[in-house]
Design a protein around this motif. Structure first.
Motif, PDB file in Angstrom:
ATOM      1  N   ALA A   1      42.991  33.868  17.879  1.00  0.00           N
ATOM      2  CA  ALA A   1      42.093  33.952  19.037  1.00  0.00           C
ATOM      3  C   ALA A   1      42.572  35.021  20.016  1.00  0.00           C
ATOM      4  CB  ALA A   1      42.014  32.591  19.724  1.00  0.00           C
ATOM      5  N   ASP A   2      43.889  35.089  20.232  1.00  0.00           N
ATOM      6  CA  ASP A   2      44.438  36.125  21.117  1.00  0.00           C
ATOM      7  C   ASP A   2      44.170  37.517  20.549  1.00  0.00           C
ATOM      8  OD1 ASP A   2      45.369  34.206  22.831  1.00  0.00           O
ATOM      9  OD2 ASP A   2      47.411  34.193  22.012  1.00  0.00           O
ATOM     10  N   THR A   3      44.308  37.645  19.236  1.00  0.00           N
ATOM     11  CA  THR A   3      44.067  38.941  18.594  1.00  0.00           C
ATOM     12  C   THR A   3      42.614  39.367  18.751  1.00  0.00           C
ATOM     13  OG1 THR A   3      45.784  38.432  16.968  1.00  0.00           O
ATOM     14  CG2 THR A   3      44.271  40.208  16.429  1.00  0.00           C
ATOM     15  N   ILE A   4      41.694  38.414  18.561  1.00  0.00           N
ATOM     16  CA  ILE A   4      40.268  38.721  18.726  1.00  0.00           C
ATOM     17  C   ILE A   4      39.986  39.165  20.156  1.00  0.00           C
ATOM     18  CG2 ILE A   4      37.951  37.720  18.738  1.00  0.00           C
ATOM     19  CD1 ILE A   4      38.822  35.916  16.462  1.00  0.00           C
ATOM     20  N   ARG A   5      40.564  38.440  21.120  1.00  0.00           N
ATOM     21  CA  ARG A   5      40.323  38.770  22.530  1.00  0.00           C
ATOM     22  C   ARG A   5      40.854  40.166  22.858  1.00  0.00           C
ATOM     23  NH1 ARG A   5      43.674  38.412  26.610  1.00  0.00           N
ATOM     24  NH2 ARG A   5      45.139  37.146  25.388  1.00  0.00           N
ATOM     25  N   LEU A   6      42.075  40.464  22.407  1.00  0.00           N
ATOM     26  CA  LEU A   6      42.650  41.777  22.689  1.00  0.00           C
ATOM     27  C   LEU A   6      41.877  42.886  21.974  1.00  0.00           C
ATOM     28  CD1 LEU A   6      46.451  40.874  22.417  1.00  0.00           C
ATOM     29  CD2 LEU A   6      45.161  41.361  24.502  1.00  0.00           C
ATOM     30  N   GLY A   7      41.483  42.625  20.721  1.00  0.00           N
ATOM     31  CA  GLY A   7      40.708  43.627  19.987  1.00  0.00           C
ATOM     32  C   GLY A   7      39.357  43.874  20.625  1.00  0.00           C
ATOM     33  N   ARG A   8      38.703  42.784  21.058  1.00  0.00           N
ATOM     34  CA  ARG A   8      37.407  42.931  21.725  1.00  0.00           C
ATOM     35  C   ARG A   8      37.551  43.724  23.015  1.00  0.00           C
ATOM     36  NH1 ARG A   8      36.178  37.610  23.144  1.00  0.00           N
ATOM     37  NH2 ARG A   8      37.328  38.046  25.054  1.00  0.00           N
ATOM     38  N   ASN A   9      38.597  43.404  23.783  1.00  0.00           N
ATOM     39  CA  ASN A   9      38.815  44.121  25.042  1.00  0.00           C
ATOM     40  C   ASN A   9      39.076  45.606  24.794  1.00  0.00           C
ATOM     41  OD1 ASN A   9      38.513  41.692  26.331  1.00  0.00           O
ATOM     42  ND2 ASN A   9      40.709  41.352  26.671  1.00  0.00           N
ATOM     43  N   ALA A  10      39.838  45.897  23.723  1.00  0.00           N
ATOM     44  CA  ALA A  10      40.136  47.297  23.414  1.00  0.00           C
ATOM     45  C   ALA A  10      38.867  48.056  23.046  1.00  0.00           C
ATOM     46  CB  ALA A  10      41.149  47.368  22.272  1.00  0.00           C
ATOM     47  N   ILE A  11      38.001  47.418  22.242  1.00  0.00           N
ATOM     48  CA  ILE A  11      36.756  48.082  21.838  1.00  0.00           C
ATOM     49  C   ILE A  11      35.839  48.284  23.038  1.00  0.00           C
ATOM     50  CG2 ILE A  11      34.629  47.758  20.512  1.00  0.00           C
ATOM     51  CD1 ILE A  11      36.289  46.488  18.319  1.00  0.00           C
ATOM     52  N   VAL A  12      35.724  47.256  23.889  1.00  0.00           N
ATOM     53  CA  VAL A  12      34.860  47.370  25.069  1.00  0.00           C
ATOM     54  C   VAL A  12      35.377  48.450  26.014  1.00  0.00           C
ATOM     55  CG1 VAL A  12      34.069  46.172  27.143  1.00  0.00           C
ATOM     56  CG2 VAL A  12      34.019  45.002  24.933  1.00  0.00           C
ATOM     57  N   LEU A  13      36.703  48.470  26.234  1.00  0.00           N
ATOM     58  CA  LEU A  13      37.280  49.484  27.118  1.00  0.00           C
ATOM     59  C   LEU A  13      37.057  50.881  26.540  1.00  0.00           C
ATOM     60  CD1 LEU A  13      38.948  50.263  29.590  1.00  0.00           C
ATOM     61  CD2 LEU A  13      41.024  49.903  28.219  1.00  0.00           C
ATOM     62  N   GLY A  14      37.298  51.027  25.241  1.00  0.00           N
ATOM     63  CA  GLY A  14      37.069  52.322  24.608  1.00  0.00           C
ATOM     64  C   GLY A  14      35.617  52.743  24.698  1.00  0.00           C
ATOM     65  N   LEU A  15      34.709  51.776  24.505  1.00  0.00           N
ATOM     66  CA  LEU A  15      33.281  52.073  24.586  1.00  0.00           C
ATOM     67  C   LEU A  15      32.897  52.540  25.987  1.00  0.00           C
ATOM     68  CD1 LEU A  15      30.500  51.968  23.196  1.00  0.00           C
ATOM     69  CD2 LEU A  15      30.305  49.591  23.955  1.00  0.00           C
ATOM     70  N   LEU A  16      33.408  51.848  27.011  1.00  0.00           N
ATOM     71  CA  LEU A  16      33.086  52.218  28.394  1.00  0.00           C
ATOM     72  C   LEU A  16      33.614  53.610  28.734  1.00  0.00           C
ATOM     73  CD1 LEU A  16      33.749  48.831  30.247  1.00  0.00           C
ATOM     74  CD2 LEU A  16      31.539  49.878  29.707  1.00  0.00           C
ATOM     75  N   LEU A  17      34.829  53.911  28.288  1.00  0.00           N
ATOM     76  CA  LEU A  17      35.405  55.229  28.568  1.00  0.00           C
ATOM     77  C   LEU A  17      34.597  56.336  27.889  1.00  0.00           C
ATOM     78  CD1 LEU A  17      39.236  54.449  28.247  1.00  0.00           C
ATOM     79  CD2 LEU A  17      37.959  54.942  30.342  1.00  0.00           C
ATOM     80  N   VAL A  18      34.202  56.092  26.636  1.00  0.00           N
ATOM     81  CA  VAL A  18      33.412  57.098  25.919  1.00  0.00           C
ATOM     82  C   VAL A  18      32.049  57.280  26.569  1.00  0.00           C
ATOM     83  CG1 VAL A  18      32.248  57.597  23.738  1.00  0.00           C
ATOM     84  CG2 VAL A  18      34.602  56.778  23.721  1.00  0.00           C
ATOM     85  N   VAL A  19      31.405  56.150  26.931  1.00  0.00           N
ATOM     86  CA  VAL A  19      30.088  56.221  27.575  1.00  0.00           C
ATOM     87  C   VAL A  19      30.172  57.010  28.876  1.00  0.00           C
ATOM     88  CG1 VAL A  19      28.356  54.834  28.776  1.00  0.00           C
ATOM     89  CG2 VAL A  19      29.146  54.144  26.506  1.00  0.00           C
ATOM     90  N   ALA A  20      31.177  56.690  29.690  1.00  0.00           N
ATOM     91  CA  ALA A  20      31.326  57.392  30.971  1.00  0.00           C
ATOM     92  C   ALA A  20      31.613  58.871  30.751  1.00  0.00           C
ATOM     93  CB  ALA A  20      32.449  56.742  31.781  1.00  0.00           C
TER      94      ALA A  20
ATOM     95  N   ALA B   1      37.004  50.827  16.137  1.00  0.00           N
ATOM     96  CA  ALA B   1      37.327  51.706  17.268  1.00  0.00           C
ATOM     97  C   ALA B   1      37.388  53.167  16.823  1.00  0.00           C
ATOM     98  CB  ALA B   1      38.657  51.276  17.885  1.00  0.00           C
ATOM     99  N   LEU B   2      37.982  53.406  15.645  1.00  0.00           N
ATOM    100  CA  LEU B   2      38.057  54.775  15.126  1.00  0.00           C
ATOM    101  C   LEU B   2      36.664  55.317  14.823  1.00  0.00           C
ATOM    102  CD1 LEU B   2      39.701  57.175  14.065  1.00  0.00           C
ATOM    103  CD2 LEU B   2      39.869  55.990  11.868  1.00  0.00           C
ATOM    104  N   THR B   3      35.808  54.463  14.287  1.00  0.00           N
ATOM    105  CA  THR B   3      34.444  54.880  13.967  1.00  0.00           C
ATOM    106  C   THR B   3      33.680  55.284  15.217  1.00  0.00           C
ATOM    107  OG1 THR B   3      34.420  53.426  12.045  1.00  0.00           O
ATOM    108  CG2 THR B   3      32.302  54.149  12.871  1.00  0.00           C
ATOM    109  N   MET B   4      33.932  54.572  16.321  1.00  0.00           N
ATOM    110  CA  MET B   4      33.273  54.935  17.583  1.00  0.00           C
ATOM    111  C   MET B   4      33.595  56.379  17.956  1.00  0.00           C
ATOM    112  SD  MET B   4      33.992  51.441  19.736  1.00  0.00           S
ATOM    113  CE  MET B   4      34.064  52.393  21.240  1.00  0.00           C
ATOM    114  N   GLY B   5      34.876  56.727  17.822  1.00  0.00           N
ATOM    115  CA  GLY B   5      35.265  58.095  18.146  1.00  0.00           C
ATOM    116  C   GLY B   5      34.643  59.113  17.214  1.00  0.00           C
TER     117      GLY B   5
END
Length: 534
Positions: A365-384, A430-434
């Motif tokens: 559960a901790d891994t999912i939460r951290l992975g989700r947060n990393a993807i969301v943060l990466g997505l927001l940075l790329v969008v901005a 995350a890599l695919t997003m980039g």
């Protein structure tokens, strides 16, 4: 490319609706009607994300070779009896060798003709005269030994997979790793872990051997074990008192028959209410069992499972019909587990647990939460970043990026694929997003070059897409080709990373080249824009 905007947006709309339809069950509980009539497969999580059991097993394949040699020795003994070839001893020796002592040296030629010629994987390596006879040594061909070892590992994988399926574990992963190792991953297994390990590692090697009633059991218990014999024990545990009793038996090492010919195993109580296991043999097994019992009337036949004697009845007469029973002081659960492993098939060789690791659900559960947060943060940075640098065109790329994420998870839960999402798989997302946004950057930079050369916005857009296409396609294709071996030969996390990467790259081709182009064409053809914000 399709020119009609209505068709293009129709395709995009259908893809989006189907994706939402597939991903919806992963967002939470679905209504009763949905699970009854519609696909309700959520994203399948790997061991590192939902917890479970991870095992690395080593198959002791040499034992499989020994079993084949023992079986061959039994067959050779039967053939010599049929051909009236008199012998005083036959036993297995190290290095896949059978030693046979004939009483009459003049029968050596008859042995070669009637017995040796039928043992296709064995060759004679020595023939030595002894007192009033001749000692012959046969050895298995090295290629046959290697083939048996490889087959043992493959059969062990199939057997373990059958046992895991019988346990009811969803989406297990059982794969060969190296020459003689097996990786077993059981995602989501949180209870009865020790029982699962016991069922997986139990060899369930069923053997039928004769009791050596002429040998001295007391001397054997003191260490003086006759050549060709071994001491095995019958272990009984009283379910009521818990008292364990061990009864020793002097057993001949030669294996007369194995559980490979077993077709079914069932549990039922006897007249005293004790649990017994009934076994049925296939046609070959029924013939072997009838021959063995016919040749050894008034001798004791031990039924042995994993070097433990379960019963050693006296053979009163030839037994036909192809069935036998295992008796013991079993609890109902022990009896059912034993029947389960017998039905699933015995392991061709014992397995040794090299690594036993349990991943807790809280860690997942901790891994999912951290992975989700990393993807969301990466997505927001790329969008901005895209909005700031490419303005309105950056917004179009951001829409395609969000759609790219939706399509990745939709493909992963589609009924035809049902890919597993692992922690490296999240890294692949995350890599695919980039890489997906990189395709849009290539297009936009090409468009800027054409605008600087004085082209009109529409012409610059057309040239930008056409010139960037080959670069994007070649880049994604080479990456997918390099990831395919990881899918084919990788295990667990490595395979999860490669799968999500390939899915993401294929999806990004659709979003970067088809979706964004449709949006730009809509702006030029319907909204009649005169300039391009890029």
């Amino acid at each position: 490319m399709i020119q009609d905007l209505r068709i293009r947006f129709g395709i995009i709309g259908i893809v989006v609706l189907v994706s939402i339809f597939l991903v919806y069950p992963s967002l939470g509980p679905v209504p009763a009607f949905w699970s009854k009539y519609l696909p309700d497969n959520p994203v399948r999580l790997g061991l590192d994300l939902q917890g479970g059991l991870h095992l690395i097993l080593e198959v002791q394949a040499d034992k499989a070779v020994e079993a084949v040699v023992d079986q061959t020795a039994s067959e050779a003994a039967a053939m010599m009896k049929d051909e009236k070839i008199r012998y005083s001893d036959i036993r297995r020796e190290p290095s896949a060798t059978i030693e046979i002592v004939l009483k009459d040296a003049e029968q050596a030629a008859l042995f070669d003709q009637k017995v040796l010629d039928k043992l296709h994987n064995f060759k004679k390596i020595s023939s030595t005269p002894v007192d009033r006879g001749i000692e012959i040594k046969l050895q298995m061909d090295p290629k046959s030994q290697e083939s048996i070892k490889q087959k043992a590992v493959r059969q062990a994988v199939d057997t373990i997979r059958n046992r895991v399926d019988a346990l009811g574990v969803a989406e297990p992963d059982v794969v060969i790793h190296g020459a003689d190792r097996i990786i077993v991953q059981l995602p989501g297994l949180k209870e009865d872990l020790n029982r699962a390990i016991d069922i997986i590692k139990q060899t369930a090697r069923l053997e039928f051997k004769l009791v050596d009633e002429k040998g001295d059991l007391n001397a054997a218990l003191k260490g003086d074990v006759p050549v060709g014999d071994e001491v095995l024990y019958k272990i009984d545990r009283n379910p009521a008192t818990g008292v364990v009793t061990k009864t020793p038996y002097l057993i001949k090492k030669q294996i007369l028959m194995t559980g490979d010919v077993l077709t079914d195993a069932r549990v039922h109580p006897d007249k005293m209410g004790r649990m017994i296991i009934s076994m049925d043999f296939n046609r070959l097994g029924a013939q072997q069992f009838e021959r063995i019992t016919g040749e050894h009337v008034r001798e004791r036949l031990a039924i042995i499972l994993d070097n433990r004697v379960y019963s050693a009845p006296v053979i009163k007469d030839r037994i036909s019909g192809g069935s036998a029973i295992i008796e013991g002081m079993f609890t109902p659960e022990e009896a059912h587990d034993l029947a389960l492993v017998l039905r699933a098939g015995s392991l061709p060789a014992p397995v040794k647990i090299l690594e036993n690791r349990m991943v807790g659900p809280s860690l997942g559960a901790d891994t999912i939460r951290l992975g989700r947060n990393a993807i969301v943060l990466g997505l927001l940075l790329v969008v901005a970043g895209m909005l700031i640098y490419y303005k309105w065109s950056g917004l179009v790329a951001d829409v395609a990026l969000v759609l790219n994420l939706l399509l990745i998870f939709a493909v992963m839960v589609s009924p035809g694929l049902r890919a597993t999402l692992t922690l490296p798989g999240l890294a692949g997302v995350a890599l695919t997003m980039g890489m997906a946004i990189d395709a849009n950057i290539l297009i936009f930079e090409r468009v800027r070059e054409e605008l600087r050369l004085g082209k009109s916005p529409k012409a610059a857009l057309d040239l930008g897409y056409s010139k960037a296409f080959s670069t994007i396609f070649d880049s994604n294709l080479t990456t997918i080709l390099s990831a395919l071996p990881l899918i084919q030969f990788g295990t667990g996390p490595i395979k999860g990373f490669a799968v999500t990467l390939c899915i993401g790259l294929i999806v990004s081709m659709f979003t970067a080249l088809f979706v964004t182009r449709a949006i730009f064409d809509y702006a030029f053809q319907v909204k009649r824009i005169k300039s391009l914000s890029i």
